[in-house]
Every structure is written in structure tokens, then in C-alpha cells.
Design a protein around this motif. Structure first.
Motif, PDB file in Angstrom:
ATOM      1  N   ILE B 272      -8.381 -17.464 -19.669  1.00 55.09           N
ATOM      2  CA  ILE B 272      -9.640 -18.572 -19.102  1.00 55.09           C
ATOM      3  C   ILE B 272      -9.765 -18.190 -18.070  1.00 55.09           C
ATOM      4  O   ILE B 272      -8.765 -17.754 -16.956  1.00 55.09           O
ATOM      5  N   ALA B 273     -11.123 -17.956 -17.681  1.00 58.21           N
ATOM      6  CA  ALA B 273     -11.557 -17.333 -16.207  1.00 58.21           C
ATOM      7  C   ALA B 273     -11.979 -18.636 -15.536  1.00 58.21           C
ATOM      8  O   ALA B 273     -12.623 -19.609 -16.233  1.00 58.21           O
ATOM      9  N   ILE B 274     -12.102 -18.644 -14.221  1.00 58.38           N
ATOM     10  CA  ILE B 274     -12.586 -19.682 -13.288  1.00 58.38           C
ATOM     11  C   ILE B 274     -13.662 -18.687 -12.664  1.00 58.38           C
ATOM     12  O   ILE B 274     -13.447 -18.191 -11.953  1.00 58.38           O
ATOM     13  N   CYS B 275     -14.861 -18.801 -13.130  1.00 56.44           N
ATOM     14  CA  CYS B 275     -15.984 -17.875 -12.523  1.00 56.44           C
ATOM     15  C   CYS B 275     -17.309 -18.413 -12.998  1.00 56.44           C
ATOM     16  O   CYS B 275     -17.419 -19.268 -13.905  1.00 56.44           O
ATOM     17  N   PRO B 276     -18.372 -18.026 -12.382  1.00 56.73           N
ATOM     18  CA  PRO B 276     -19.880 -17.961 -12.800  1.00 56.73           C
ATOM     19  C   PRO B 276     -19.848 -17.698 -14.180  1.00 56.73           C
ATOM     20  O   PRO B 276     -19.267 -16.760 -14.692  1.00 56.73           O
ATOM     21  N   GLY B 278     -22.082 -16.014 -16.042  1.00 60.68           N
ATOM     22  CA  GLY B 278     -22.420 -14.612 -16.439  1.00 60.68           C
ATOM     23  C   GLY B 278     -21.436 -13.733 -16.372  1.00 60.68           C
ATOM     24  O   GLY B 278     -21.562 -13.058 -17.191  1.00 60.68           O
ATOM     25  N   LEU B 279     -20.549 -14.013 -15.352  1.00 60.89           N
ATOM     26  CA  LEU B 279     -19.476 -12.955 -15.345  1.00 60.89           C
ATOM     27  C   LEU B 279     -18.648 -13.104 -16.548  1.00 60.89           C
ATOM     28  O   LEU B 279     -18.216 -12.288 -17.272  1.00 60.89           O
ATOM     29  N   ALA B 280     -18.526 -14.252 -17.058  1.00 58.87           N
ATOM     30  CA  ALA B 280     -17.549 -14.536 -18.205  1.00 58.87           C
ATOM     31  C   ALA B 280     -18.145 -13.929 -19.401  1.00 58.87           C
ATOM     32  O   ALA B 280     -17.503 -13.555 -20.445  1.00 58.87           O
ATOM     33  N   GLU B 281     -19.379 -14.120 -19.553  1.00 55.84           N
ATOM     34  CA  GLU B 281     -20.056 -13.813 -20.657  1.00 55.84           C
ATOM     35  C   GLU B 281     -20.112 -12.179 -20.785  1.00 55.84           C
ATOM     36  O   GLU B 281     -19.979 -11.459 -21.916  1.00 55.84           O
ATOM     37  N   GLN B 282     -20.027 -11.197 -19.586  1.00 54.35           N
ATOM     38  CA  GLN B 282     -20.200  -9.965 -19.926  1.00 54.35           C
ATOM     39  C   GLN B 282     -18.903  -9.112 -19.915  1.00 54.35           C
ATOM     40  O   GLN B 282     -18.644  -7.863 -20.009  1.00 54.35           O
ATOM     41  N   ALA B 283     -17.950  -9.980 -19.758  1.00 56.48           N
ATOM     42  CA  ALA B 283     -16.376  -9.303 -20.044  1.00 56.48           C
ATOM     43  C   ALA B 283     -16.422  -8.972 -21.566  1.00 56.48           C
ATOM     44  O   ALA B 283     -17.224  -9.544 -22.482  1.00 56.48           O
TER      45      ALA B 283
END
Lengths: 379, 379
Positions: B272-276, B278-283
Motif C-alpha cells: 500500500i502506498a501513501i501517494c497521489p 496518479g503515481l499509484a496507478e502507473q506502478a
DNA sequence: GCGCCTCGTCGAAACGTTTCGACGACGTTA
DNA sequence: TAACGTCGTCGAAACGTTTCGACGAGGCGC
């Protein structure tokens, strides 16, 4: 609010005297000066910027236009911005930040209402819509980047064309005959953004001259896109032995992309990046790079603007020379067609190996240079 | 330069009338108004901002303090900045950008000389040296982030503490017992930067509560550092099955780091990331994330500041609620200790599986929460 | 038909600076 | 010792706005 009159009264002088102490535009005796300064200190006086601006028509503010467009790599842009802000501070200038939404109209508004003494313009396209406005503005401006023609403007830019060419020269000298170019995202080229366009043109032209077979491939910065782009490059020309990367966001994924094809840097593929030094260093292996002097661009732009504000005439185009920093990514033996071995610094065979005429006379380019298109990779 | 007097003469009215047309502070007949507006158009008149400021003591400028400190992830910060600039524009405000070099003194200068009507302050530390100054400034200010105490201030922040906790809750509910936390770079914690500190505290506390064994590991954003950090995490607790990542720069390398250990996302390790968003999607695979609403923070800050400028009273702390967006990185079967299977949306076993009491009562934390230290990984 | 109120407009005085011309005092030169 | 510069300071007028008090012209009620 405490005014210059309060200070004058407190120090027992005329307001104009206080003003002259502050601006230094007329001689003031040491005794009076120190008395005034003391009053200023005691009262905690700060000159009111607006009032000063009203009287002098000088705001001590420069506007910085940073249209954060799709596909630009923010950290590099920000290096320029912070360098510019820092440099401006040194000249007593504050910086007004203007972003995408306030395009030409925003500029016109700020200029018209005299909110800034001058303009710094970033992310310039070849046919930038802001350029005609800048030409007719009362305030001076400096562009970071070059539009199609720089007549009547002041531009600072890194010589991206020379940088693109230098990559080819360096690789060709090392014996590479098939070179791929991993470029900025497609929209950047579609806009004909100056820096991207020029680097690509420089690269292509040099490849032509040297009889190098080149393939140009734009790519977005995310993992997947880079992998696909790299794979597409090698599908087009499996004999590619070198890569020029002009895409900071993609840098980190290039190694992985090559590895996915079973190729290693630098043993199988040499890589040169066009990017700030820091980014090239932290790749693994570190990338040989043409250093992109982002900070210096920002600094120089401010210095030119200050010069113009002082009424000096400045060159309409300042180009910073590319410089190559050799690192691990070109230290390998590029294999196949190379006579050269180890010790790249002193290399007697370099001329022979590099300058030998190409078989086909002119290089072939797989894709037309403008606008480049990603050949749809198989998914 | 063309002034309001020129306009008045051209329209055959008094200058004050023109002013009233412009400001709308007194009724003007439709006939006169249109005549004046026409003159303004014809002459191309723009009110002089400095003069207006001199008369009204209002500049229509807000200062934005963005100390670009080591270890902060620039693109996310810039999202806030551009959102703030855009929002400010909508309220007729321009933005003065202040960066690192102009710290407290810079703020004081801008405030003293009345170059801005208000202040927006980013990247706030727990004991930020700017806070005492802000408290005594004549102009209102809004902080994006929270210092140790928000009394007498106006702060907007994302609830990083809740976000950190939410990650643990979600993972614990899914049955994970060993969770690693990949944090911001060490200097960020050393400065006690609000957002990083709070997320970590929230994570740790929740892990305690839920009897989860947690390991905290700060990391720089480059490839090597992330690899080392991930490896260190799993060396400390090989049975770790989930990772919380609060480091945007590191996001891209997490997958590679896990792969280097022979572990896959999401089959072996949930992330789980804590981030905007967009960034989570493009991983790849896309990361489940607690969405960090960077733009909204910027926007809200401006709105609060505008409210304060209009004399309204505003809450001293506005906290944005965390929201979890489920994506591929937690869709796997976390293995080992899990009763749960597939279909994570409807999961009857969730409570049973998640809430079962931990063996040891309280969770063990491998590293003390403040300041965290990277255990030197073997090189 | 007279007083009163409102509406629209005007002129003048601010706002806090800088800048310009002037004017004493003093030292130098003839 | 008179004429002349120079140096340091002053007062007043700008700069381009906004704002405030006032005032004439109408419309209304009585």
C-alpha cells in the motif's frame, strides 16, 4: 503602519533626507545618516513596496512564466526555477510565479498593470504563442529556450542540438554504427518544444553525417512505456549497440528495459544521457552524460534580465556549450564491430575506428524526425 | 503610460467616476459606465498595481514559501503549488514564490514591505522556525502541514497519521501480521517534517494496537537505496508479507527490490502506498494507495487564506480525511497465515481473520520510531 | 408647489514614496 | 575679502490610485 515621515520626525530631519539615506542617491553626512538609521531601527521601519512602486514605476519583481505542460520533467524545471529565484534574490528582486492557466492573458495582465519589471519565460515552444506578446511588451524579457527565431528577443539555452550531435560523435568515435534515441514523450514533440526538438534534430543530423543508422523513439516516463519503447527500438534494429536517452523520467527504467531483452549496460549496449549530472550519477551503472546545466540556465537568464533592466544591451542568444562526462555506461566493450579495447581515455584507434566511411553513404533513419511516432509495439 | 486621468478626460468624467466604474464601490449609471468602459478599451488602459497598492494597502499578491529541502519529492510539492496558484488566480491574486534561501528573513522582508497580503507556507516541520514569525505578522497566513501545535495558526493538512493507521488496518484486516514501512529519506525525519513524522507515528501506533510486528525503514529515492532498504526490511523480518510505502520517489523501485528477493507483488507481498493517485496507478502492478490529495491541499489553503483576508474566522486546523483506493498490489493471496481467499470486496472472513488477537499482546517494533535509523545493510 | 431623499457625479485629499529645484553654510580660489 | 563651488539638507511637487464629503438633479409625498 509606520512611514518614512515618522522616521524623519523621530530623527529630526526632512522625509527626503531619510529617502536619500535609504536610496543613497544623494550624499548624506555620516552624522545624519547614522541618526536616521538608528531611528529606522528603533521604529522598525520598512519601506512600503507599493508606494515605492507608485513613485518609481519599479516593482523589484520579475515574473516567471512556467507553463507546466504535459510531459515535462518537473524536477529539472524546478532546478531552473529555484536557481532563478536565488539569483533574483541576490539582485534584490522577488519572483512572481505564473503557471499554465495564466497563459498569454496572464502575461498581458501582469505586464499591463506593471506588477513586474521584467519576464522570465520557461518551456518555450518553437512557435510559442507568448513570443509575439513579449516582443511588444514595455518590460524586458528573457526566454529560457529558443523559439524558431530569436530576432528581437533575448534567449538563453543549452545547445541541445550540439548535445544531440555530441552523443552521436562520441558513440560513433567508439565504433557504434546503430544508435537508438529514446526521446521525450510524444506530446512534447507535437508541441514542438524547443529543447526536445533541437536535441533530436542534432542527433539525427549527426547520425546522417556519420553514416550511422539511427532510430528515434519517443516515450513516456513510466515503467511500462519505457520498456515498450526500448523493446520497439531493438525490434526495429536488433543490431543497435548504443542508446542516447533524452528523457529524465525514463532514465531509471532504461537499464531494466535492456535487461528484459537480455542486454547489459555497458557490455552489450552503451548509453549516453542528456540530463543533469546528478541524475546520470545515480543510475546504475552510472550513465555517461551530456550535462544539462539547469541551474546555470536559470542563473544566466536572471543575469541577462537584470542587465536589460539596467539598460544594457545583451546578445539575443546565449547558448551554453555541451560538456560530456564519461561514466560507467560507456565503459564496456561495445562488441561486434569494434577494434577498440579498454582504456577509453587514450585511444589511438579512435579516429580510424570512428571516422571510417559508412557503407551506405548516408545513414538511414527508421522514423521521420518530425513529428516522431511510436510504432505500435506488439502487446 | 496611460492613467486613469487620461481615461476620465477621454470619457468626459471625473477620475473618481472611472475609479468607481472599475471598483464598483458606488453606483454608476449605465450610460456613464459604458462610456467609460469604451474609453478604457480604446486607450488600452490598465490600472497600475503599485499605485493601487499605495492607495489601498492591498497588493493582491500572496507569498508562497516553498523551502525545497533535501529529500522532498518535488513533483508532489509542485502539484500543490500549481493548484494553489490556479486557485489564487481565481480570486484575482498573484503568487510570489519564495524558496529555500529566503527563509525567515525573506518572509519578514516581504511582510514588512507589504509586498504580499498573506502567506502560504509549505513543507512545515514540527518545530518550524517560521512559525513564531507567522504568529506575529500583520498579514494572515495559512500553513500546508502541521507544526507541533496549531494554536493561533491556520493549518491545512492531510491526515497523515490516520493514513498511516489506515494502511495498517487494511492490511491487518486482510490477515497480515508482519508489515514493513518504507519511509521518506532519513534527513526528512531528522528535521521532523510534519507529514513524514505523522504518517510514521500513525503507522506505528496502529501496528501496536493491532499487535502487528512492524519494521520501519527510511530510504532515499534512488534505485540502490531502495533495493538496500527493501532487502534490509526482509532480513530483519523474513516473514513480512506487506509493505507500506510512504516515499513517492521510491515507489517505482519497490517492485524491483522485492523481485530481487524472489518475492512478487501481490502474490507474496501486499503493498500500500501513501501517494497521489496518479503515481499509484502507473506502478506495475498498480498500487493500492491512500490517496494524497495534493491539489486539494493547495486549493483549500488558498480558500482559507482568502477567507482570512476577508476578515472571516477560520478553523485553526483543517484535516483532509484519508481515502483508500484498492488496486492490484493488494489483490493477491498473502499466503501463510491467511484464511481469506480471492474476492476482497465481499469477504465474510475478514473480521475473524483480521481481528484475531496477536500472540504477543503488543506488537514489537524493530526500530524506535524517532528518529528512525537505517540499519547498515551489508554491502 | 415645497421640502426631502436618493441617485449619480464631482473635486479634493489622502496613500507612502521619490525626486527635483533651491538654499544656506562652508571652504577654496583669486 | 569677494566671488564661487561644493556639500548637505529642505520643502514641495510629483506618481497613479482610492475614498470621502459634497452637491446638483431629479422623483416622491404632502
Amino acid at each position: 503602519m509606520i512611514t518614512i515621515c515618522d522616521v524623519a520626525r523621530h530623527a529630526g530631519v526632512a522625509t527626503s533626507t531619510v529617502s536619500y539615506v535609504l536610496t543613497g542617491k544623494r550624499p548624506i553626512s555620516a552624522a545624519t545618516r547614522s541618526r536616521v538609521l538608528e531611528s529606522i531601527r528603533v521604529l522598525g521601519y520598512h519601506p512600503h513596496a507599493g508606494a515605492r512602486g507608485s513613485a518609481t514605476s519599479r516593482t523589484n519583481v520579475v515574473a516567471l512564466a512556467v507553463p507546466l505542460r504535459e510531459g515535462v520533467y518537473v524536477p529539472v524545471l524546478m532546478r531552473m526555477v529555484t536557481a532563478a529565484v536565488t539569483a533574483a534574490r541576490r539582485h534584490g528582486l522577488n519572483v512572481l510565479l505564473m503557471t499554465a492557466d495564466q497563459g498569454v492573458d496572464g502575461l498581458r495582465g501582469v505586464a499591463g498593470s506593471a506588477q513586474a519589471d521584467g519576464f522570465l519565460v520557461l518551456d518555450v515552444e518553437m512557435n510559442d504563442e507568448r513570443v509575439p506578446l513579449l516582443r511588444q511588451l514595455a518590460q524586458p524579457s528573457v526566454l529560457i529556450g529558443q523559439p524558431a527565431t530569436t530576432a528581437g528577443l533575448t534567449c538563453v539555452d543549452f545547445d541541445f542540438e550540439a548535445a544531440g550531435a555530441a552523443c552521436v560523435e562520441h558513440l560513433a568515435d567508439a565504433g557504434h554504427r546503430y544508435i537508438g534515441f529514446l526521446g521525450a514523450p510524444t506530446p512534447v514533440y507535437q508541441r514542438r518544444t524547443g529543447f526536445a526538438h533541437r536535441a533530436m534534430v542534432g542527433f539525427s543530423a549527426a547520425a546522417m553525417r556519420r553514416g550511422i543508422t539511427s532510430t528515434i523513439m519517443p516515450t513516456a516516463g513510466d515503467h511500462h512505456s519505457v520498456l515498450k519503447a526500448v523493446q520497439a527500438l531493438f525490434r526495429v534494429h536488433p543490431s543497435t549497440t548504443a542508446l542516447v536517452v533524452h528523457n529524465e523520467a525514463a532514465l531509471g527504467w532504461v537499464g531494466a528495459g535492456l535487461r528484459s531483452l537480455g542486454r547489459k549496460v555497458p557490455e552489450d549496449v552503451a548509453v549516453i544521457a542528456i540530463c543533469p549530472d546528478g541524475l546520470a550519477e545515480q543510475a546504475s551503472p552510472s550513465f555517461t552524460s551530456i550535462r544539462l546545466p539547469a541551474e546555470e540556465l536559470g542563473r544566466r537568464a536572471v543575469e541577462l534580465l537584470v542587465a536589460k533592466l539596467n539598460g544594457q544591451t545583451v546578445p539575443s542568444l546565449t547558448l551554453l556549450e555541451p560538456e560530456l562526462a564519461e561514466r560507467a555506461s560507456t565503459a564496456g566493450v561495445p562488441g561486434r564491430m569494434l577494434a577498440r579495447r579498454a582504456n577509453p581515455a587514450v585511444n589511438p584507434e579512435r579516429v580510424t575506428a570512428g571516422r571510417r566511411p559508412s557503407r551506405s553513404g548516408a545513414g538511414t533513419r527508421t522514423l521521420p524526425p518530425t513529428p516522431p511516432v511510436v510504432p505500435a509495439p506488439r502487446t
